[in-house]
Write a protein that holds these residues in place. Sequence first.
Motif, PDB file in Angstrom:
ATOM      1  N   ASP A 116       0.834  -1.214   0.000  1.00 30.20           N
ATOM      2  CA  ASP A 116       0.000   0.000   0.000  1.00 30.20           C
ATOM      3  C   ASP A 116       0.863   1.255   0.000  1.00 30.20           C
ATOM      4  OD1 ASP A 116      -2.259  -1.598   0.025  1.00 30.20           O
ATOM      5  OD2 ASP A 116      -2.626  -1.341   2.185  1.00 30.20           O
ATOM      6  N   TRP A 117       1.941   1.245   0.810  1.00 31.14           N
ATOM      7  CA  TRP A 117       2.841   2.390   0.868  1.00 31.14           C
ATOM      8  C   TRP A 117       3.481   2.633  -0.496  1.00 31.14           C
ATOM      9  CZ3 TRP A 117       7.963   3.184  -0.109  1.00 31.14           C
ATOM     10  CH2 TRP A 117       8.488   4.415   0.297  1.00 31.14           C
ATOM     11  N   VAL A 118       3.920   1.569  -1.159  1.00 29.83           N
ATOM     12  CA  VAL A 118       4.543   1.702  -2.480  1.00 29.83           C
ATOM     13  C   VAL A 118       3.550   2.300  -3.476  1.00 29.83           C
ATOM     14  CG1 VAL A 118       5.508   0.422  -4.444  1.00 29.83           C
ATOM     15  CG2 VAL A 118       6.235  -0.129  -2.108  1.00 29.83           C
ATOM     16  N   ILE A 119       2.327   1.797  -3.489  1.00 32.56           N
ATOM     17  CA  ILE A 119       1.313   2.317  -4.408  1.00 32.56           C
ATOM     18  C   ILE A 119       1.044   3.796  -4.129  1.00 32.56           C
ATOM     19  CG2 ILE A 119      -1.106   2.125  -5.121  1.00 32.56           C
ATOM     20  CD1 ILE A 119       0.788  -0.148  -6.129  1.00 32.56           C
ATOM     21  N   ASP A 120       0.927   4.150  -2.854  1.00 28.42           N
ATOM     22  CA  ASP A 120       0.664   5.539  -2.471  1.00 28.42           C
ATOM     23  C   ASP A 120       1.805   6.477  -2.863  1.00 28.42           C
ATOM     24  OD1 ASP A 120      -1.764   4.773  -1.388  1.00 28.42           O
ATOM     25  OD2 ASP A 120      -1.059   4.846   0.699  1.00 28.42           O
ATOM     26  N   HIS A 121       3.035   5.983  -2.905  1.00 28.81           N
ATOM     27  CA  HIS A 121       4.202   6.837  -3.129  1.00 28.81           C
ATOM     28  C   HIS A 121       4.946   6.541  -4.423  1.00 28.81           C
ATOM     29  CE1 HIS A 121       3.870   8.627   0.851  1.00 28.81           C
ATOM     30  NE2 HIS A 121       3.564   7.410   1.283  1.00 28.81           N
ATOM     31  N   ARG A 122       4.345   5.739  -5.298  1.00 28.63           N
ATOM     32  CA  ARG A 122       5.068   5.358  -6.524  1.00 28.63           C
ATOM     33  C   ARG A 122       5.407   6.563  -7.393  1.00 28.63           C
ATOM     34  NH1 ARG A 122      -0.276   2.902  -7.897  1.00 28.63           N
ATOM     35  NH2 ARG A 122      -1.216   4.340  -9.356  1.00 28.63           N
ATOM     36  N   GLY A 123       4.543   7.568  -7.419  1.00 26.80           N
ATOM     37  CA  GLY A 123       4.837   8.771  -8.205  1.00 26.80           C
ATOM     38  C   GLY A 123       6.045   9.517  -7.666  1.00 26.80           C
ATOM     39  N   GLU A 124       6.114   9.652  -6.350  1.00 31.92           N
ATOM     40  CA  GLU A 124       7.250  10.331  -5.722  1.00 31.92           C
ATOM     41  C   GLU A 124       8.546   9.553  -5.941  1.00 31.92           C
ATOM     42  OE1 GLU A 124       6.043  11.812  -1.570  1.00 31.92           O
ATOM     43  OE2 GLU A 124       4.419  10.464  -2.226  1.00 31.92           O
ATOM     44  N   ILE A 125       8.458   8.244  -5.850  1.00 31.14           N
ATOM     45  CA  ILE A 125       9.641   7.409  -6.058  1.00 31.14           C
ATOM     46  C   ILE A 125      10.114   7.525  -7.505  1.00 31.14           C
ATOM     47  CG2 ILE A 125      10.483   5.016  -6.096  1.00 31.14           C
ATOM     48  CD1 ILE A 125       8.448   4.507  -3.749  1.00 31.14           C
ATOM     49  N   ALA A 126       9.173   7.454  -8.447  1.00 28.13           N
ATOM     50  CA  ALA A 126       9.533   7.582  -9.865  1.00 28.13           C
ATOM     51  C   ALA A 126      10.147   8.949 -10.150  1.00 28.13           C
ATOM     52  CB  ALA A 126       8.305   7.359 -10.738  1.00 28.13           C
ATOM     53  N   ALA A 127       9.591  10.013  -9.562  1.00 25.77           N
ATOM     54  CA  ALA A 127      10.133  11.357  -9.765  1.00 25.77           C
ATOM     55  C   ALA A 127      11.547  11.478  -9.194  1.00 25.77           C
ATOM     56  CB  ALA A 127       9.214  12.403  -9.135  1.00 25.77           C
ATOM     57  N   ALA A 128      11.762  10.902  -8.012  1.00 26.98           N
ATOM     58  CA  ALA A 128      13.101  10.952  -7.405  1.00 26.98           C
ATOM     59  C   ALA A 128      14.099  10.173  -8.255  1.00 26.98           C
ATOM     60  CB  ALA A 128      13.040  10.392  -5.993  1.00 26.98           C
ATOM     61  N   ARG A 129      13.699   9.034  -8.775  1.00 31.19           N
ATOM     62  CA  ARG A 129      14.599   8.253  -9.635  1.00 31.19           C
ATOM     63  C   ARG A 129      14.924   9.006 -10.909  1.00 31.19           C
ATOM     64  NH1 ARG A 129      12.011   2.176  -9.014  1.00 31.19           N
ATOM     65  NH2 ARG A 129      12.833   1.794  -6.920  1.00 31.19           N
ATOM     66  N   HIS A 130      13.902   9.645 -11.470  1.00 31.14           N
ATOM     67  CA  HIS A 130      14.106  10.414 -12.704  1.00 31.14           C
ATOM     68  C   HIS A 130      15.057  11.584 -12.444  1.00 31.14           C
ATOM     69  CE1 HIS A 130      13.254  11.997 -16.661  1.00 31.14           C
ATOM     70  NE2 HIS A 130      12.990  13.172 -16.118  1.00 31.14           N
ATOM     71  N   ALA A 131      14.886  12.268 -11.308  1.00 32.50           N
ATOM     72  CA  ALA A 131      15.731  13.402 -10.963  1.00 32.50           C
ATOM     73  C   ALA A 131      17.171  12.957 -10.714  1.00 32.50           C
ATOM     74  CB  ALA A 131      15.182  14.111  -9.737  1.00 32.50           C
ATOM     75  N   ALA A 132      17.365  11.747 -10.256  1.00 34.17           N
ATOM     76  CA  ALA A 132      18.715  11.263  -9.948  1.00 34.17           C
ATOM     77  C   ALA A 132      19.481  10.851 -11.204  1.00 34.17           C
ATOM     78  CB  ALA A 132      18.621  10.078  -8.989  1.00 34.17           C
ATOM     79  N   GLN A 133      18.816  10.734 -12.325  1.00 34.98           N
ATOM     80  CA  GLN A 133      19.499  10.294 -13.552  1.00 34.98           C
ATOM     81  C   GLN A 133      20.304  11.394 -14.183  1.00 34.98           C
ATOM     82  OE1 GLN A 133      16.460   8.618 -16.043  1.00 34.98           O
ATOM     83  NE2 GLN A 133      16.433   6.715 -14.897  1.00 34.98           N
TER      84      GLN A 133
END
Length: 133
Positions: A116-133
């Motif tokens: 549930d936590w992953v689903i709720d925060h998947r957008g934030e995680i994807a954005a952080a990964r994208h920013a780190a590239q």
Amino acid sequence: MSRRNTDVPSVVSAPLPSPVPSEEYERCPVTDVLRRVGDKWTVLVIVLLGRRPYRFNELHRDIENISQRMLTRTLRGLETDGLVHREVFPTVPPSVEYSLTPLGRSLLVPLSALADWVIDHRGEIAAARHAAQ
């Protein structure tokens, strides 16, 4: 949550030496269980067995790309940890059914919370990964 209901996760409130000795980290029961649960196939096997009991070949068919050897190793590890029950039926040839034990069923609650936590925060995680590239 801690057992004292302080709304502080117990893993965060537990005292840790600084630096954390690698030997202590390796012996930690949390580390040990997270290694088991965090492998490639364990969570999927637990989730499927949480829905219903499975026979080996049925489980093998329902998990794409898992080898028989890896499924056997995963199930044996879960059985050793007391999370999965293996029942052999006296048929010819013998059939084997796997199901979660009560301990295994109790793992579904924290796994569901993590999912549930992953689903709720998947957008934030994807954005952080994208920013780190």
